[in-house]
Write a protein that holds these residues in place. Structure first.
Motif, PDB file in Angstrom:
ATOM      1  N   PHE A 178     -36.137   7.644  -4.655  1.00  0.00           N
ATOM      2  CA  PHE A 178     -36.212   8.305  -3.352  1.00  0.00           C
ATOM      3  C   PHE A 178     -36.788   9.700  -3.522  1.00  0.00           C
ATOM      4  CE2 PHE A 178     -32.962   5.101  -2.853  1.00  0.00           C
ATOM      5  CZ  PHE A 178     -33.176   4.601  -1.574  1.00  0.00           C
ATOM      6  N   GLY A 179     -37.513  10.178  -2.497  1.00  0.00           N
ATOM      7  CA  GLY A 179     -38.052  11.527  -2.574  1.00  0.00           C
ATOM      8  C   GLY A 179     -38.949  11.836  -1.398  1.00  0.00           C
ATOM      9  N   GLY A 180     -39.608  12.998  -1.451  1.00  0.00           N
ATOM     10  CA  GLY A 180     -40.522  13.417  -0.400  1.00  0.00           C
ATOM     11  C   GLY A 180     -39.824  14.171   0.704  1.00  0.00           C
ATOM     12  N   ASN A 181     -40.603  14.980   1.436  1.00  0.00           N
ATOM     13  CA  ASN A 181     -40.065  15.794   2.526  1.00  0.00           C
ATOM     14  C   ASN A 181     -40.185  15.042   3.849  1.00  0.00           C
ATOM     15  OD1 ASN A 181     -39.529  18.090   0.858  1.00  0.00           O
ATOM     16  ND2 ASN A 181     -41.725  18.551   0.886  1.00  0.00           N
ATOM     17  N   ASP A 182     -39.057  14.807   4.476  1.00  0.00           N
ATOM     18  CA  ASP A 182     -39.049  14.071   5.737  1.00  0.00           C
ATOM     19  C   ASP A 182     -39.564  14.957   6.874  1.00  0.00           C
ATOM     20  OD1 ASP A 182     -38.516  11.792   7.291  1.00  0.00           O
ATOM     21  OD2 ASP A 182     -36.604  12.622   7.967  1.00  0.00           O
ATOM     22  N   TYR A 183     -40.024  14.324   7.946  1.00  0.00           N
ATOM     23  CA  TYR A 183     -40.439  15.056   9.143  1.00  0.00           C
ATOM     24  C   TYR A 183     -39.233  15.742   9.771  1.00  0.00           C
ATOM     25  CZ  TYR A 183     -44.829  12.443   8.957  1.00  0.00           C
ATOM     26  OH  TYR A 183     -46.033  11.909   8.571  1.00  0.00           O
ATOM     27  N   PRO A 184     -39.450  16.819  10.539  1.00  0.00           N
ATOM     28  CA  PRO A 184     -38.318  17.534  11.147  1.00  0.00           C
ATOM     29  C   PRO A 184     -37.457  16.639  12.035  1.00  0.00           C
ATOM     30  CG  PRO A 184     -40.282  18.901  11.233  1.00  0.00           C
ATOM     31  CD  PRO A 184     -40.724  17.552  10.738  1.00  0.00           C
ATOM     32  N   TYR A 185     -38.072  15.813  12.902  1.00  0.00           N
ATOM     33  CA  TYR A 185     -37.255  14.995  13.812  1.00  0.00           C
ATOM     34  C   TYR A 185     -37.814  13.600  14.072  1.00  0.00           C
ATOM     35  CZ  TYR A 185     -40.717  16.680  17.204  1.00  0.00           C
ATOM     36  OH  TYR A 185     -41.879  16.996  17.853  1.00  0.00           O
ATOM     37  N   LEU A 186     -38.999  13.273  13.570  1.00  0.00           N
ATOM     38  CA  LEU A 186     -39.598  11.963  13.834  1.00  0.00           C
ATOM     39  C   LEU A 186     -38.695  10.817  13.372  1.00  0.00           C
ATOM     40  CD1 LEU A 186     -42.014  10.154  14.675  1.00  0.00           C
ATOM     41  CD2 LEU A 186     -42.882  10.442  12.339  1.00  0.00           C
ATOM     42  N   THR A 187     -38.170  10.900  12.166  1.00  0.00           N
ATOM     43  CA  THR A 187     -37.338   9.817  11.643  1.00  0.00           C
ATOM     44  C   THR A 187     -36.059   9.670  12.451  1.00  0.00           C
ATOM     45  OG1 THR A 187     -38.248  10.229   9.440  1.00  0.00           O
ATOM     46  CG2 THR A 187     -36.264   8.886   9.560  1.00  0.00           C
ATOM     47  N   TYR A 188     -35.501  10.801  12.890  1.00  0.00           N
ATOM     48  CA  TYR A 188     -34.312  10.722  13.754  1.00  0.00           C
ATOM     49  C   TYR A 188     -34.640   9.957  15.034  1.00  0.00           C
ATOM     50  CZ  TYR A 188     -30.302  12.028  16.614  1.00  0.00           C
ATOM     51  OH  TYR A 188     -29.184  11.988  17.403  1.00  0.00           O
ATOM     52  N   ASN A 189     -35.800  10.254  15.618  1.00  0.00           N
ATOM     53  CA  ASN A 189     -36.200   9.541  16.841  1.00  0.00           C
ATOM     54  C   ASN A 189     -36.347   8.039  16.587  1.00  0.00           C
ATOM     55  OD1 ASN A 189     -36.243  11.973  18.150  1.00  0.00           O
ATOM     56  ND2 ASN A 189     -38.463  12.131  18.293  1.00  0.00           N
ATOM     57  N   ASP A 190     -36.861   7.680  15.417  1.00  0.00           N
ATOM     58  CA  ASP A 190     -36.986   6.262  15.088  1.00  0.00           C
ATOM     59  C   ASP A 190     -35.619   5.609  14.910  1.00  0.00           C
ATOM     60  OD1 ASP A 190     -39.809   6.222  15.121  1.00  0.00           O
ATOM     61  OD2 ASP A 190     -39.892   7.015  13.092  1.00  0.00           O
ATOM     62  N   LEU A 191     -34.699   6.312  14.281  1.00  0.00           N
ATOM     63  CA  LEU A 191     -33.321   5.812  14.171  1.00  0.00           C
ATOM     64  C   LEU A 191     -32.707   5.632  15.557  1.00  0.00           C
ATOM     65  CD1 LEU A 191     -32.187   8.148  11.255  1.00  0.00           C
ATOM     66  CD2 LEU A 191     -32.097   5.635  11.141  1.00  0.00           C
ATOM     67  N   PHE A 192     -32.926   6.618  16.408  1.00  0.00           N
ATOM     68  CA  PHE A 192     -32.377   6.603  17.763  1.00  0.00           C
ATOM     69  C   PHE A 192     -32.948   5.407  18.549  1.00  0.00           C
ATOM     70  CE2 PHE A 192     -31.887   7.613  22.163  1.00  0.00           C
ATOM     71  CZ  PHE A 192     -30.803   8.462  22.276  1.00  0.00           C
ATOM     72  N   GLY A 193     -34.268   5.208  18.450  1.00  0.00           N
ATOM     73  CA  GLY A 193     -34.909   4.126  19.191  1.00  0.00           C
ATOM     74  C   GLY A 193     -34.429   2.757  18.753  1.00  0.00           C
ATOM     75  N   LEU A 194     -34.323   2.533  17.455  1.00  0.00           N
ATOM     76  CA  LEU A 194     -33.854   1.244  16.948  1.00  0.00           C
ATOM     77  C   LEU A 194     -32.391   1.019  17.308  1.00  0.00           C
ATOM     78  CD1 LEU A 194     -34.274  -1.344  15.366  1.00  0.00           C
ATOM     79  CD2 LEU A 194     -33.902  -0.050  13.246  1.00  0.00           C
ATOM     80  N   GLN A 195     -31.579   2.047  17.166  1.00  0.00           N
ATOM     81  CA  GLN A 195     -30.163   1.912  17.523  1.00  0.00           C
ATOM     82  C   GLN A 195     -30.003   1.589  19.007  1.00  0.00           C
ATOM     83  OE1 GLN A 195     -27.362   1.158  16.178  1.00  0.00           O
ATOM     84  NE2 GLN A 195     -26.484   3.079  15.436  1.00  0.00           N
ATOM     85  N   SER A 196     -30.767   2.249  19.850  1.00  0.00           N
ATOM     86  CA  SER A 196     -30.686   2.002  21.295  1.00  0.00           C
ATOM     87  C   SER A 196     -31.047   0.559  21.614  1.00  0.00           C
ATOM     88  CB  SER A 196     -31.616   2.952  22.050  1.00  0.00           C
ATOM     89  OG  SER A 196     -31.235   4.299  21.854  1.00  0.00           O
ATOM     90  N   TYR A 197     -32.062   0.033  20.929  1.00  0.00           N
ATOM     91  CA  TYR A 197     -32.451  -1.358  21.160  1.00  0.00           C
ATOM     92  C   TYR A 197     -31.322  -2.308  20.753  1.00  0.00           C
ATOM     93  CZ  TYR A 197     -34.622  -5.892  20.643  1.00  0.00           C
ATOM     94  OH  TYR A 197     -34.873  -7.237  20.738  1.00  0.00           O
TER      95      TYR A 197
END
Length: 488
Positions: free
Chosen positions: A435-454
């Motif tokens: 694992f590694g790399g710098n994550d986006y500030p909020y893009l990944t959170y939005n993707d988590l949010f969208g999948l969870q909502s579905y």
């Protein structure tokens, strides 16, 4: 005396030649442009939302180049024309590359000057300096994205020539107005791309609150611009070619999203349908939308060349395709979705990395000549998973839902490995499980949010691992003042 007269004669001839040459160089070249030829050819016909769409293409030889035109007739008498003037040799004259007539005498013209809207009664003359002009009056309404001039580069990229802009020209006639779209004199191997939409009814209700502010963003200027063959975005430093004013064709076509969402605005509906049609033409023979530029880091790390498959760009366009199919149902959208699904199923089956419980991690990129399999980033994996579930619902394919389950299971299997000590998330995981790399500030959170909502909406329950990842990312965002994340 005779010698003096001879010199005077020579001087007169030179002056006449100079004046004639100057007039020739500045005179418009109109003879090769036939405004009606575009709608005289054989139509491609399909339906969108129960309405017949007719599409015609034409090519004309013009002064030192070729003019490509594509026209749509849709929703009654609305017409949209997109065109591209390609110069084989340097041109020395301006050229009219589209023309229209209206019997409406009283028209208003609007344009955004970069700071505020300018509005005035239509007058004779040249309107130059803006990138978009809106005409409105009883019985006639139009939008003109004037020709922007591009130097065509390798790998399907193009360089904007910002000081070489086309214009809209108006001339009053006995019955109304003659409107012409002009391209300026241009270097060789360049393209002048324009869009012209017209109809008998109001295309935008300018009295509606917020419309002026909203449409100041859609003047076809800035980091993303629409061209004859699709949506172009400013090239990052890692793409070749790169440099100032260099743009690459972006497979995600983000500009269309705003027009799809504005279903109550007639011009937005026209733009959405015509831009979707154009973008679908970029789907390649095996089913995906390629990124034509060369990414230097993908080349260096994985041997990936130009024309690669980017799962995120494709997934983001699939989101638009799903939205289009929901609100503008058409066989062309469904067919494109099915073609993409066939490719994606092959890609996932061939290149996945299996996790402990049988989940599948899907690599972010692919190229037929790549030398190693790329990493999997969390945001790509989540977005692909959600789109697979949504496509399964629309297409009725249980195997897509089963594939989505495998992607979700892979996130559960890798679980807390994504969480960093500071509560932020790692960006990606390699084929070796690092694992590694710098994550986006909020893009990944939005993707988590969208999948969870579905999952909650579709199956009536949330996923515990997604909840855990969201909670840690939220701690990090709060600690770092990140507030743009999705909240509903």
């Amino acid at each position: 005396m005779r010698k003096h007269k001879l010199w005077m004669l020579l001087l007169t001839v030179c002056l006449l030649l100079t004046v004639t040459g100057a007039l020739w160089l500045t005179a418009p070249w109109d003879s090769g442009v036939k405004p009606d030829i575009l709608f005289e050819g054989a139509d491609q016909i399909y339906e969108v939302d129960g309405q017949t769409i007719r599409v015609t293409e034409a090519e004309q030889t013009v002064h030192r180049g070729r003019l490509l035109l594509r026209g749509w007739r849709l929703w009654g008498e609305n017409r949209c024309v997109m065109g591209s003037l390609y110069t084989e040799k340097r041109t020395f004259r301006r050229q009219a590359i589209w023309q229209s007539e209206t019997a409406q005498k009283e028209l208003t013209i609007r344009w955004f000057d970069g700071t505020q809207w300018q509005t005035e009664p239509l007058r004779e003359g040249r309107f130059k300096g803006g990138t978009a002009y809106f005409l409105s009056g009883e019985g006639y309404s139009a939008l003109c994205y004037v020709p922007q001039i591009w130097s065509l580069l390798e790998n399907g990229a193009r360089k904007l020539l910002p000081d070489n802009l086309g214009w809209l020209q108006a001339k009053e006639t006995e019955s109304g107005w003659h409107l012409a779209v002009y391209a300026p004199a241009m270097p060789d191997s360049c393209a002048a791309d324009f869009t012209y939409i017209e109809g008998p009814d109001e295309l935008i209700n300018w009295n509606k609150e917020g419309q002026a502010d909203l449409w100041s963003n859609y003047c076809n200027a800035g980091t993303g611009r629409w061209c004859y063959d699709g949506y172009y975005f400013v090239s990052p430093d890692s793409y070749l070619p790169e440099g100032e004013n260099v743009y690459y064709k972006n497979a995600a076509s983000y500009m269309i999203k705003s027009f799809l969402y504005q279903r109550s605005t007639p011009v937005a509906r026209v733009l959405a349908v015509c831009m979707m049609d154009t973008t679908l033409r970029n789907q390649n023979e095996i089913g995906y939308w390629p990124t034509n530029s060369l990414s230097t880091w993908l080349r260096d790390d994985y041997g990936i060349g130009a024309g690669f498959y980017d799962t995120r760009f494709n997934t983001d366009f699939i989101e638009l395709l799903i939205y289009a199919q929901d609100y503008y149902p058409s066989s062309i959208y469904r067919d494109a979705m099915e073609r993409y699904c066939e490719f994606y199923k092959w890609f996932a089956q061939t290149y996945h990395k299996e996790t402990a419980s049988g989940g599948w991690l899907i690599p972010d990129y692919w190229h037929k000549e790549m030398t190693s399999i790329p990493h999997t980033s969390l945001n790509h994996q989540l977005a692909e998973c959600l789109r697979l579930y949504e496509m399964a619902d629309r297409l009725g394919q249980s195997e897509l839902r089963e594939l989505a389950d495998k992607l979700l299971l892979a996130v559960e299997d890798t679980g807390e490995g994504w969480i960093r000590p500071d509560h932020n998330l790692h960006y990606s995981v390699t084929q070796d499980g690092v694992f590694g790399g710098n994550d986006y500030p909020y893009l990944t959170y939005n993707d988590l949010f969208g999948l969870q909502s579905y999952l909650v909406r579709r199956f009536g329950q949330s996923n515990n691992m997604l909840e855990t990842l969201m909670a840690h990312k939220k701690i990090w965002m709060d600690a770092n003042g990140i507030t743009e994340y999705r909240k509903s």
